[in-house]
Design an enzyme around this catalytic site. Structure first.
Site, short mmCIF file in Angstrom:
data_model
loop_
_atom_site.label_atom_id
_atom_site.label_comp_id
_atom_site.label_asym_id
_atom_site.label_seq_id
_atom_site.Cartn_x
_atom_site.Cartn_y
_atom_site.Cartn_z
N ASP A 76 -7.45 -5.74 -11.54
CA ASP A 76 -7.92 -4.43 -11.94
C ASP A 76 -7.63 -4.23 -13.42
OD1 ASP A 76 -5.22 -3.90 -12.11
OD2 ASP A 76 -5.15 -2.75 -10.26
N ASP A 92 -10.25 -4.17 -1.16
CA ASP A 92 -8.84 -4.46 -1.38
C ASP A 92 -8.03 -3.24 -0.99
OD1 ASP A 92 -7.26 -3.10 -3.94
OD2 ASP A 92 -9.43 -2.91 -4.07
#
Length: 370
Positions: free
Chosen positions: A89, A264
Protein backbone atom coordinates in the site's frame (compact mmCIF):
# COMPACT_ATOMS: atom_id res chain seq x y z
CA UNK A 1 2.47 -7.77 -14.59
CA UNK A 2 -0.15 -9.08 -16.99
CA UNK A 3 -3.77 -9.97 -16.26
CA UNK A 4 -5.53 -12.80 -18.09
CA UNK A 5 -9.31 -13.09 -17.84
CA UNK A 6 -10.07 -16.78 -18.35
CA UNK A 7 -13.76 -17.21 -17.64
CA UNK A 8 -16.81 -15.46 -16.23
CA UNK A 9 -19.91 -16.65 -14.40
CA UNK A 10 -22.38 -13.81 -14.21
CA UNK A 11 -20.21 -10.87 -13.19
CA UNK A 12 -17.67 -13.05 -11.34
CA UNK A 13 -14.28 -13.44 -13.01
CA UNK A 14 -11.71 -16.23 -13.10
CA UNK A 15 -8.24 -15.13 -14.11
CA UNK A 16 -4.52 -14.95 -13.50
CA UNK A 17 -2.02 -12.26 -12.57
CA UNK A 18 1.30 -13.03 -14.24
CA UNK A 19 4.49 -11.76 -12.59
CA UNK A 20 8.15 -12.55 -13.11
CA UNK A 21 8.00 -14.01 -9.59
CA UNK A 22 5.10 -16.31 -10.37
CA UNK A 23 1.40 -16.65 -11.08
CA UNK A 24 -1.51 -15.56 -8.90
CA UNK A 25 -4.89 -17.19 -9.47
CA UNK A 26 -7.79 -14.78 -9.12
CA UNK A 27 -10.03 -14.10 -7.29
CA UNK A 28 -7.23 -13.94 -4.70
CA UNK A 29 -6.94 -13.06 -1.02
CA UNK A 30 -3.68 -11.47 0.14
CA UNK A 31 -2.57 -12.08 3.75
CA UNK A 32 -1.27 -8.87 5.32
CA UNK A 33 2.38 -8.65 6.36
CA UNK A 34 2.39 -5.26 8.06
CA UNK A 35 5.97 -5.21 9.33
CA UNK A 36 7.43 -7.60 6.80
CA UNK A 37 5.78 -10.67 8.30
CA UNK A 38 2.33 -12.20 8.30
CA UNK A 39 2.05 -12.23 12.07
CA UNK A 40 3.43 -15.43 13.66
CA UNK A 41 3.78 -17.27 10.32
CA UNK A 42 6.89 -18.21 8.32
CA UNK A 43 6.95 -17.78 4.53
CA UNK A 44 6.82 -21.57 4.10
CA UNK A 45 3.70 -21.75 6.27
CA UNK A 46 2.09 -18.96 4.25
CA UNK A 47 2.84 -20.84 1.03
CA UNK A 48 1.38 -24.05 2.48
CA UNK A 49 -1.95 -22.28 3.07
CA UNK A 50 -2.19 -21.68 -0.68
CA UNK A 51 -1.42 -17.94 -0.61
CA UNK A 52 0.41 -16.79 -3.74
CA UNK A 53 0.74 -13.06 -3.01
CA UNK A 54 0.97 -11.04 0.20
CA UNK A 55 0.62 -7.39 1.17
CA UNK A 56 3.31 -5.25 2.80
CA UNK A 57 2.79 -1.95 4.59
CA UNK A 58 4.84 0.90 3.12
CA UNK A 59 4.23 3.29 6.01
CA UNK A 60 5.28 0.93 8.80
CA UNK A 61 8.27 -0.49 6.91
CA UNK A 62 9.44 3.04 6.11
CA UNK A 63 9.40 3.93 9.82
CA UNK A 64 10.81 0.59 10.98
CA UNK A 65 13.33 -0.66 9.99
CA UNK A 66 13.55 1.91 7.18
CA UNK A 67 14.08 1.40 3.48
CA UNK A 68 17.89 1.62 3.80
CA UNK A 69 18.00 -1.43 6.09
CA UNK A 70 15.76 -3.37 3.73
CA UNK A 71 17.93 -2.37 0.74
CA UNK A 72 20.96 -3.91 2.49
CA UNK A 73 19.26 -7.27 1.92
CA UNK A 74 18.18 -6.48 -1.64
CA UNK A 75 14.47 -5.71 -1.29
CA UNK A 76 11.49 -6.71 0.84
CA UNK A 77 11.35 -10.19 -0.71
CA UNK A 78 14.94 -10.85 0.38
CA UNK A 79 14.46 -9.19 3.77
CA UNK A 80 11.52 -11.39 4.77
CA UNK A 81 12.41 -14.40 2.59
CA UNK A 82 9.12 -14.40 0.69
CA UNK A 83 9.82 -15.08 -2.97
CA UNK A 84 6.31 -14.64 -4.34
CA UNK A 85 4.75 -11.36 -5.49
CA UNK A 86 4.16 -8.55 -2.97
CA UNK A 87 1.67 -5.69 -3.17
CA UNK A 88 2.47 -2.67 -1.01
CA UNK A 89 0.00 0.00 0.00
CA UNK A 90 1.09 3.60 -0.40
CA UNK A 91 1.03 4.53 3.29
CA UNK A 92 -1.90 6.87 2.84
CA UNK A 93 -4.39 4.98 4.99
CA UNK A 94 -1.98 4.77 7.93
CA UNK A 95 -1.01 8.45 7.70
CA UNK A 96 -4.61 9.61 7.67
CA UNK A 97 -5.50 7.37 10.60
CA UNK A 98 -3.15 9.50 12.75
CA UNK A 99 -5.83 12.24 12.83
CA UNK A 100 -4.54 15.13 14.98
CA UNK A 101 -0.92 14.10 14.47
CA UNK A 102 -0.90 15.04 10.77
CA UNK A 103 -1.35 18.05 8.47
CA UNK A 104 -2.65 17.61 4.92
CA UNK A 105 -1.40 19.93 2.17
CA UNK A 106 -1.34 19.78 -1.61
CA UNK A 107 2.33 18.81 -1.58
CA UNK A 108 1.75 15.89 0.82
CA UNK A 109 1.24 15.09 4.49
CA UNK A 110 3.33 16.18 7.47
CA UNK A 111 2.94 14.19 10.66
CA UNK A 112 4.56 13.27 13.93
CA UNK A 113 6.46 10.02 14.03
CA UNK A 114 4.22 7.78 16.19
CA UNK A 115 7.28 6.29 17.93
CA UNK A 116 9.62 9.22 18.63
CA UNK A 117 7.55 12.33 17.90
CA UNK A 118 9.83 13.71 15.17
CA UNK A 119 8.21 15.51 12.24
CA UNK A 120 8.28 13.63 8.95
CA UNK A 121 6.75 14.16 5.52
CA UNK A 122 5.20 11.77 3.02
CA UNK A 123 4.25 12.76 -0.52
CA UNK A 124 3.21 10.88 -3.66
CA UNK A 125 6.80 11.10 -4.89
CA UNK A 126 8.28 9.82 -1.62
CA UNK A 127 5.80 6.93 -1.53
CA UNK A 128 6.82 5.89 -5.05
CA UNK A 129 10.50 5.97 -4.03
CA UNK A 130 9.93 3.85 -0.92
CA UNK A 131 7.91 1.27 -2.84
CA UNK A 132 10.61 1.10 -5.52
CA UNK A 133 13.19 0.33 -2.81
CA UNK A 134 10.87 -2.33 -1.37
CA UNK A 135 10.78 -4.03 -4.77
CA UNK A 136 6.99 -4.09 -4.74
CA UNK A 137 5.47 -6.11 -7.57
CA UNK A 138 2.31 -4.00 -7.30
CA UNK A 139 2.71 -0.37 -6.19
CA UNK A 140 -0.28 1.65 -4.98
CA UNK A 141 -0.68 5.37 -5.68
CA UNK A 142 -0.65 7.78 -2.74
CA UNK A 143 -4.18 8.91 -1.90
CA UNK A 144 -6.19 10.51 0.86
CA UNK A 145 -8.45 8.22 2.85
CA UNK A 146 -11.30 10.40 4.20
CA UNK A 147 -13.06 9.21 7.35
CA UNK A 148 -16.59 7.85 7.43
CA UNK A 149 -18.87 9.66 7.58
CA UNK A 150 -17.65 12.77 5.73
CA UNK A 151 -19.75 15.54 4.21
CA UNK A 152 -20.05 15.73 0.43
CA UNK A 153 -18.03 18.95 0.12
CA UNK A 154 -15.04 17.46 1.94
CA UNK A 155 -15.39 14.17 0.06
CA UNK A 156 -15.33 15.98 -3.29
CA UNK A 157 -12.27 18.02 -2.35
CA UNK A 158 -10.50 14.92 -1.04
CA UNK A 159 -11.30 12.90 -4.16
CA UNK A 160 -10.02 15.67 -6.43
CA UNK A 161 -6.76 15.93 -4.49
CA UNK A 162 -6.37 12.15 -4.61
CA UNK A 163 -6.68 12.37 -8.40
CA UNK A 164 -3.95 14.99 -8.54
CA UNK A 165 -1.79 12.84 -6.26
CA UNK A 166 -2.49 9.83 -8.50
CA UNK A 167 -1.20 11.78 -11.48
CA UNK A 168 1.93 12.78 -9.55
CA UNK A 169 2.38 9.17 -8.45
CA UNK A 170 2.20 7.99 -12.07
CA UNK A 171 4.63 10.65 -13.29
CA UNK A 172 7.23 9.93 -10.60
CA UNK A 173 6.76 6.17 -10.99
CA UNK A 174 7.61 6.58 -14.68
CA UNK A 175 10.53 8.90 -13.93
CA UNK A 176 11.97 6.26 -11.58
CA UNK A 177 11.78 3.77 -14.47
CA UNK A 178 9.92 1.30 -12.26
CA UNK A 179 9.00 -1.71 -14.43
CA UNK A 180 6.51 -3.20 -11.99
CA UNK A 181 2.75 -2.56 -11.82
CA UNK A 182 1.06 0.61 -10.55
CA UNK A 183 -2.57 0.59 -9.42
CA UNK A 184 -4.87 3.60 -9.14
CA UNK A 185 -7.30 3.92 -6.23
CA UNK A 186 -10.93 4.96 -6.80
CA UNK A 187 -12.23 7.24 -4.04
CA UNK A 188 -15.43 9.22 -3.53
CA UNK A 189 -17.08 7.66 -0.49
CA UNK A 190 -20.68 6.58 -0.99
CA UNK A 191 -21.37 9.15 -3.73
CA UNK A 192 -21.72 7.36 -7.06
CA UNK A 193 -21.17 10.65 -8.89
CA UNK A 194 -17.84 11.20 -7.13
CA UNK A 195 -16.86 7.57 -7.68
CA UNK A 196 -17.55 7.97 -11.41
CA UNK A 197 -15.46 11.15 -11.56
CA UNK A 198 -12.61 9.45 -9.70
CA UNK A 199 -12.67 6.41 -11.98
CA UNK A 200 -12.76 8.44 -15.18
CA UNK A 201 -9.86 10.58 -13.97
CA UNK A 202 -7.80 7.48 -13.19
CA UNK A 203 -8.63 5.92 -16.56
CA UNK A 204 -7.33 9.05 -18.28
CA UNK A 205 -4.03 8.75 -16.39
CA UNK A 206 -3.82 5.01 -17.08
CA UNK A 207 -2.93 2.28 -14.59
CA UNK A 208 -2.19 -1.45 -14.59
CA UNK A 209 -5.08 -2.14 -12.25
CA UNK A 210 -7.77 -0.31 -10.30
CA UNK A 211 -8.43 -0.51 -6.58
CA UNK A 212 -11.59 0.53 -4.77
CA UNK A 213 -10.68 2.37 -1.59
CA UNK A 214 -12.67 4.01 1.17
CA UNK A 215 -15.00 1.07 1.87
CA UNK A 216 -15.31 -1.20 4.93
CA UNK A 217 -14.74 1.90 7.09
CA UNK A 218 -18.00 1.68 9.02
CA UNK A 219 -20.64 2.03 6.32
CA UNK A 220 -23.53 -0.49 6.15
CA UNK A 221 -22.68 -3.47 3.97
CA UNK A 222 -25.59 -2.62 1.67
CA UNK A 223 -23.89 0.69 0.87
CA UNK A 224 -20.61 -1.05 0.10
CA UNK A 225 -22.37 -3.46 -2.25
CA UNK A 226 -24.18 -0.54 -3.93
CA UNK A 227 -20.83 1.11 -4.72
CA UNK A 228 -19.43 -2.18 -6.04
CA UNK A 229 -22.52 -2.74 -8.19
CA UNK A 230 -21.94 0.68 -9.71
CA UNK A 231 -18.16 0.58 -10.18
CA UNK A 232 -17.27 -2.95 -11.24
CA UNK A 233 -19.03 -2.88 -14.64
CA UNK A 234 -17.27 0.42 -15.39
CA UNK A 235 -13.72 -0.83 -14.79
CA UNK A 236 -12.15 -2.21 -18.00
CA UNK A 237 -12.43 -5.99 -18.29
CA UNK A 238 -8.71 -6.34 -19.05
CA UNK A 239 -7.62 -4.77 -15.76
CA UNK A 240 -7.61 -6.39 -12.30
CA UNK A 241 -9.99 -5.00 -9.68
CA UNK A 242 -8.85 -4.79 -6.07
CA UNK A 243 -11.19 -4.17 -3.11
CA UNK A 244 -8.98 -2.76 -0.38
CA UNK A 245 -9.19 -3.79 3.28
CA UNK A 246 -12.32 -5.93 3.00
CA UNK A 247 -12.11 -9.20 4.85
CA UNK A 248 -15.27 -10.81 6.24
CA UNK A 249 -15.84 -14.09 4.39
CA UNK A 250 -19.32 -13.05 3.29
CA UNK A 251 -17.90 -9.74 1.98
CA UNK A 252 -15.37 -11.67 -0.10
CA UNK A 253 -18.14 -13.82 -1.56
CA UNK A 254 -20.23 -10.76 -2.41
CA UNK A 255 -17.21 -8.99 -3.88
CA UNK A 256 -16.45 -11.96 -6.12
CA UNK A 257 -20.09 -12.10 -7.24
CA UNK A 258 -19.76 -8.48 -8.36
CA UNK A 259 -16.48 -8.94 -10.25
CA UNK A 260 -13.71 -8.21 -7.73
CA UNK A 261 -10.39 -10.01 -8.33
CA UNK A 262 -8.25 -9.15 -5.28
CA UNK A 263 -8.79 -8.68 -1.55
CA UNK A 264 -6.70 -8.06 1.56
CA UNK A 265 -7.43 -7.76 5.26
CA UNK A 266 -5.81 -8.33 8.67
CA UNK A 267 -8.94 -10.15 9.83
CA UNK A 268 -7.75 -13.78 9.50
CA UNK A 269 -4.61 -13.24 11.57
CA UNK A 270 -6.00 -10.64 13.98
CA UNK A 271 -9.05 -12.75 14.74
CA UNK A 272 -6.82 -15.81 15.11
CA UNK A 273 -4.81 -14.09 17.85
CA UNK A 274 -8.09 -13.33 19.62
CA UNK A 275 -9.33 -16.91 19.39
CA UNK A 276 -11.96 -16.23 16.71
CA UNK A 277 -11.60 -19.03 14.18
CA UNK A 278 -13.39 -19.31 10.84
CA UNK A 279 -14.82 -22.74 10.09
CA UNK A 280 -17.14 -24.21 7.48
CA UNK A 281 -20.23 -23.58 9.59
CA UNK A 282 -19.40 -20.12 10.92
CA UNK A 283 -17.06 -18.95 13.67
CA UNK A 284 -15.67 -20.77 16.70
CA UNK A 285 -14.63 -18.70 19.73
CA UNK A 286 -12.06 -21.16 20.97
CA UNK A 287 -11.64 -19.64 24.45
CA UNK A 288 -15.22 -20.53 25.36
CA UNK A 289 -15.39 -23.15 28.13
CA UNK A 290 -17.47 -25.49 25.97
CA UNK A 291 -14.29 -26.43 24.05
CA UNK A 292 -12.27 -27.45 27.12
CA UNK A 293 -13.01 -31.15 26.60
CA UNK A 294 -13.83 -31.12 22.87
CA UNK A 295 -11.42 -33.58 21.24
CA UNK A 296 -12.70 -33.06 17.69
CA UNK A 297 -10.60 -31.19 15.11
CA UNK A 298 -11.23 -27.48 14.75
CA UNK A 299 -12.88 -27.96 11.34
CA UNK A 300 -13.34 -31.51 10.01
CA UNK A 301 -13.54 -30.10 6.47
CA UNK A 302 -10.19 -28.30 6.70
CA UNK A 303 -6.86 -29.77 5.58
CA UNK A 304 -4.56 -27.28 7.34
CA UNK A 305 -1.73 -28.35 9.67
CA UNK A 306 -3.73 -27.28 12.72
CA UNK A 307 -6.84 -29.26 11.85
CA UNK A 308 -4.82 -32.33 10.88
CA UNK A 309 -2.94 -32.48 14.18
CA UNK A 310 -4.76 -30.78 17.06
CA UNK A 311 -8.07 -30.86 18.89
CA UNK A 312 -10.29 -27.97 19.87
CA UNK A 313 -9.47 -28.79 23.49
CA UNK A 314 -5.75 -28.30 22.86
CA UNK A 315 -6.33 -25.01 21.05
CA UNK A 316 -8.60 -23.90 23.91
CA UNK A 317 -5.84 -24.77 26.39
CA UNK A 318 -3.22 -22.79 24.45
CA UNK A 319 -5.52 -19.79 24.19
CA UNK A 320 -6.34 -19.82 27.91
CA UNK A 321 -2.64 -20.01 28.76
CA UNK A 322 -1.71 -17.25 26.28
CA UNK A 323 0.75 -19.60 24.61
CA UNK A 324 2.39 -18.22 21.47
CA UNK A 325 1.86 -21.56 19.75
CA UNK A 326 -1.88 -21.01 20.01
CA UNK A 327 -1.69 -17.80 17.98
CA UNK A 328 0.46 -19.56 15.39
CA UNK A 329 -1.80 -22.57 14.99
CA UNK A 330 -4.90 -20.37 14.90
CA UNK A 331 -3.32 -18.13 12.25
CA UNK A 332 -2.33 -21.08 10.08
CA UNK A 333 -5.92 -22.28 10.18
CA UNK A 334 -7.59 -18.92 9.51
CA UNK A 335 -5.30 -18.06 6.60
CA UNK A 336 -5.89 -21.51 5.13
CA UNK A 337 -9.66 -21.03 5.56
CA UNK A 338 -9.47 -17.87 3.46
CA UNK A 339 -7.37 -19.55 0.79
CA UNK A 340 -9.75 -22.53 0.67
CA UNK A 341 -12.69 -20.13 0.30
CA UNK A 342 -11.01 -18.38 -2.64
CA UNK A 343 -10.11 -21.71 -4.26
CA UNK A 344 -13.71 -22.88 -3.87
CA UNK A 345 -14.97 -19.64 -5.43
CA UNK A 346 -12.57 -20.02 -8.37
CA UNK A 347 -13.66 -23.62 -8.90
CA UNK A 348 -17.33 -22.63 -8.78
CA UNK A 349 -16.74 -19.92 -11.41
CA UNK A 350 -14.88 -22.42 -13.59
CA UNK A 351 -17.82 -24.85 -13.39
CA UNK A 352 -20.34 -22.02 -13.87
CA UNK A 353 -22.14 -22.82 -10.61
CA UNK A 354 -21.19 -19.80 -8.52
CA UNK A 355 -24.72 -18.96 -7.41
CA UNK A 356 -25.24 -22.53 -6.21
CA UNK A 357 -21.99 -22.29 -4.24
CA UNK A 358 -23.04 -18.96 -2.73
CA UNK A 359 -26.37 -20.39 -1.61
CA UNK A 360 -24.62 -23.36 0.02
CA UNK A 361 -22.06 -21.05 1.66
CA UNK A 362 -24.74 -18.91 3.30
CA UNK A 363 -26.68 -21.94 4.49
CA UNK A 364 -23.56 -23.32 6.16
CA UNK A 365 -22.66 -20.12 8.01
CA UNK A 366 -26.26 -19.31 8.89
CA UNK A 367 -26.70 -16.04 6.97
CA UNK A 368 -28.97 -14.96 4.15
CA UNK A 369 -27.79 -14.02 0.66
CA UNK A 370 -27.08 -10.30 0.28
Amino acid sequence: MKYQLQKTDGRARLGKLIFERGLVDTPAFMPVGTYGSVKSMTPDEITETGAQIILGNTFHLWLRPGQDVIKLHGDLHDFMQWQGPILTDSGGFQVFSLNSMRKIEEKGVSFRHPLNGSEIFLSPEKSMEIQLDLGSDIVMVFDECPPYPSDLIYMKSSMEMSLRWANRSREHFNNLNNKNALFGIIQGGLSLELRETSLQGLLQIGFDGYAIGGLAVGEPKEEMYRVLDFLCPRIPDNKPRYLMGVGKPENLVEGVRRGIDMFDCVMPTRNARNGHLFVTHGVIKIRNTRYKTDISPLDPDCDCYTCRHYSRAYLHHLDRCNEILGARLNSIHNVRYYQRLMADLRHAIYEERLECFVEEFYKKIGLSIS
